[in-house]
Design an enzyme around this catalytic site. Sequence first.
Site, short mmCIF file in Angstrom:
data_model
loop_
_atom_site.label_atom_id
_atom_site.label_comp_id
_atom_site.label_asym_id
_atom_site.label_seq_id
_atom_site.Cartn_x
_atom_site.Cartn_y
_atom_site.Cartn_z
N ASP A 69 -7.92 -5.42 -0.02
CA ASP A 69 -8.42 -6.27 -1.09
C ASP A 69 -8.03 -7.73 -0.93
O ASP A 69 -8.53 -8.59 -1.66
CB ASP A 69 -7.89 -5.76 -2.45
CG ASP A 69 -8.54 -4.44 -2.82
OD1 ASP A 69 -9.75 -4.33 -2.62
OD2 ASP A 69 -7.82 -3.55 -3.30
N HIS A 76 0.85 -1.19 0.00
CA HIS A 76 0.00 0.00 0.00
C HIS A 76 0.88 1.23 0.00
O HIS A 76 1.93 1.25 0.64
CB HIS A 76 -0.90 0.01 1.25
CG HIS A 76 -2.07 0.93 1.09
ND1 HIS A 76 -1.98 2.28 1.33
CD2 HIS A 76 -3.33 0.69 0.66
CE1 HIS A 76 -3.16 2.82 1.07
NE2 HIS A 76 -3.99 1.89 0.67
N1 CMC Z 1 4.05 -7.57 -4.86
C1 CMC Z 1 5.38 -7.57 -5.07
N2 CMC Z 1 6.18 -6.50 -4.99
C2 CMC Z 1 5.58 -5.33 -4.69
C3 CMC Z 1 4.21 -5.22 -4.44
C4 CMC Z 1 3.44 -6.40 -4.54
N3 CMC Z 1 2.12 -6.37 -4.33
N4 CMC Z 1 3.89 -3.94 -4.15
C5 CMC Z 1 5.03 -3.26 -4.21
N5 CMC Z 1 6.08 -4.11 -4.54
C6 CMC Z 1 7.50 -3.76 -4.63
C7 CMC Z 1 7.81 -3.04 -5.93
O1 CMC Z 1 8.13 -3.93 -6.96
C8 CMC Z 1 8.96 -2.17 -5.50
O2 CMC Z 1 10.09 -3.02 -5.42
P1 CMC Z 1 11.57 -2.44 -5.77
O3 CMC Z 1 11.89 -1.47 -4.68
O4 CMC Z 1 12.45 -3.65 -5.80
O5 CMC Z 1 11.47 -1.78 -7.11
C9 CMC Z 1 8.61 -1.78 -4.05
O6 CMC Z 1 7.78 -2.85 -3.58
C10 CMC Z 1 7.85 -0.44 -3.95
O7 CMC Z 1 6.75 -0.53 -4.83
P2 CMC Z 1 6.00 0.72 -5.48
O8 CMC Z 1 5.29 0.26 -6.69
O9 CMC Z 1 6.99 1.84 -5.61
O10 CMC Z 1 4.98 1.12 -4.34
P3 CMC Z 1 3.71 2.04 -4.52
O11 CMC Z 1 3.49 2.71 -3.22
O12 CMC Z 1 3.86 2.90 -5.72
O13 CMC Z 1 2.55 1.00 -4.85
C11 CMC Z 1 0.67 -0.37 -4.68
C12 CMC Z 1 1.50 0.70 -4.00
C13 CMC Z 1 -0.59 -0.65 -3.87
C14 CMC Z 1 0.25 0.11 -6.09
C15 CMC Z 1 1.52 -1.65 -4.83
O14 CMC Z 1 1.91 -2.11 -3.55
C16 CMC Z 1 0.82 -2.77 -5.61
O15 CMC Z 1 0.91 -2.78 -6.84
N6 CMC Z 1 0.12 -3.71 -4.92
C17 CMC Z 1 -0.65 -4.72 -5.59
C18 CMC Z 1 -1.97 -4.16 -6.06
C19 CMC Z 1 -2.92 -3.96 -4.91
O16 CMC Z 1 -3.11 -4.84 -4.07
N7 CMC Z 1 -3.59 -2.79 -4.91
C20 CMC Z 1 -4.61 -2.47 -3.90
C21 CMC Z 1 -4.18 -1.35 -3.02
S1 CMC Z 1 -5.25 -1.19 -1.56
C22 CMC Z 1 -6.80 -0.77 -2.19
C23 CMC Z 1 -6.84 0.58 -2.77
O17 CMC Z 1 -6.74 1.57 -2.03
O18 CMC Z 1 -6.98 0.69 -3.98
#
Ligand code: CMC
Length: 428
Positions: free
Chosen positions: A363, A306
């Site tokens: 989720d 998140h």
């Molecule tokens: N599985 C594997 N790796 C992950 C995940 C995941 N679910 N989420 C983040 N990472 C890794 C990402 O690859 C990155 O790694 P590195 O530092 O090696 O490059 C690191 O963690 C930071 O990720 P980010 O994409 O910069 O983080 P963010 O804050 O931009 O993304 C997020 C937040 C929710 C989009 C992401 O965690 C994600 O894609 N999660 C899966 C989708 C999901 O469950 N979304 C629902 C969110 S809660 C409901 C809502 O509010 O919508």
Amino acid sequence: MSDSARLQLGDKTYDLPIVVGSEDEHAIDISKLRAESGYITLDEGYSNTGACQSAITYIDGEKGILRYRGIPIETLAEHSSFVEVAYLLIWGCLPTKEQLDTFSELMTKHSFLREQIRHHFEVFPPGSPPMAVLSAALNSLACFYPELLDTEDVDVFEEAAARIISKVRTIAAYSYKHDMGHYLVYPHPEKNFCENFFHMMFSEPYKDAEPNPVLVRALDVLLLLHADHEQNCSTSTVRMVGSSGANLFASVSAGVSALWGPLHGGANVAVVDMLETIQAQGISVKDYVQQVKDKKAGIRLMGFGHRVYKNFDPRARIIKTQAENVLAQMDIKDPLLGLAEELEGVALEDDYFIERKLYPNVDFYSGVILRALGVPTRMFTVMFAIGRMPGWIAQWYEDRFITHGKIQRPRQVYTGPTEMCYVPLEER
Ligand code: CMC
């Protein structure tokens, strides 16, 4: 703590005021930075940017705190209802019995759709994505209620809000029934908000659906947990669209489109798809987690991570307990719950997830409850939208009429070509 921050650019210094929120959050106010220095700030994805000041929802991502208008989500999940929470978010205080009754009656009164909107569903081919249908139907409400487009009057706004919160549920159920080729069921004026959802989704012309109260309460809690989440992607979209002066119907319709994506509300569908893939392929949870970590397959552990929660998502804890209770009380055996728990166990012990502070989000377990309620997977994100509607409306109203936000218009750092000559067609 100083009440300003000092920025040095070359030989000039700029004092930038510090804004402090009611929970002692500190922000550097850069609203005059460009005018005074010519510089802008760059923050792709807005991880460090506050787009507004808001009194609706408070989150402390490090401590796993979520409060609506100051009240902890755990308390609301135990004692409140979705309709009461909707009132709380929009009007800023818990309603008296009379206020709650009036608000509920208003929603019951406005739960019907005009017959022309019923025909609207017929133009969509079978299998149409339910989020596309929802967004289109919500936007079309502006055509039927022109008197609600000017929402400066509080009573007009209240009617528009009640209509949207109530009708979004009717639209969702109608789109499901239409897609199934089934007879559309009208809302029942004596049923409450969640009972009516079951009625419109699952009643047949010859038989009324009579959902178990355990399921009705589970739906109520699920919607309440989704009701607001401060400046996430879809809420920021609603505020941004509204900031141009666009009406409430257009703004929440845009919110639905933003919510659709798999990194946001669409994650609840993606989680179930992921669990079903693991199950169907017969791969071990450890192997799947390894594939996620390798990053070669380009897959993420859906329902994990998140932008704000870096310890735990309090909604995920409540939903997990709810999912376990619902399955136990209804004596439902869903292998996906066991698989989800196994996946969570493996990920929480793994350094990759620990180092990146990735925990189950709202989720991860919501799909298990929705399956128990009988909601088809393709409708999961629509359920999120029904829940989020009060939050979008409260945020839209705050921006428009309480804080009187400016039109939202970010800047950019241009990286394209510098001035070029136009080459006539025949010379290219
Ligand atoms: N599985 C594997 N790796 C992950 C995940 C995941 N679910 N989420 C983040 N990472 C890794 C990402 O690859 C990155 O790694 P590195 O530092 O090696 O490059 C690191 O963690 C930071 O990720 P980010 O994409 O910069 O983080 P963010 O804050 O931009 O993304 C997020 C937040 C929710 C989009 C992401 O965690 C994600 O894609 N999660 C899966 C989708 C999901 O469950 N979304 C629902 C969110 S809660 C409901 C809502 O509010 O919508």
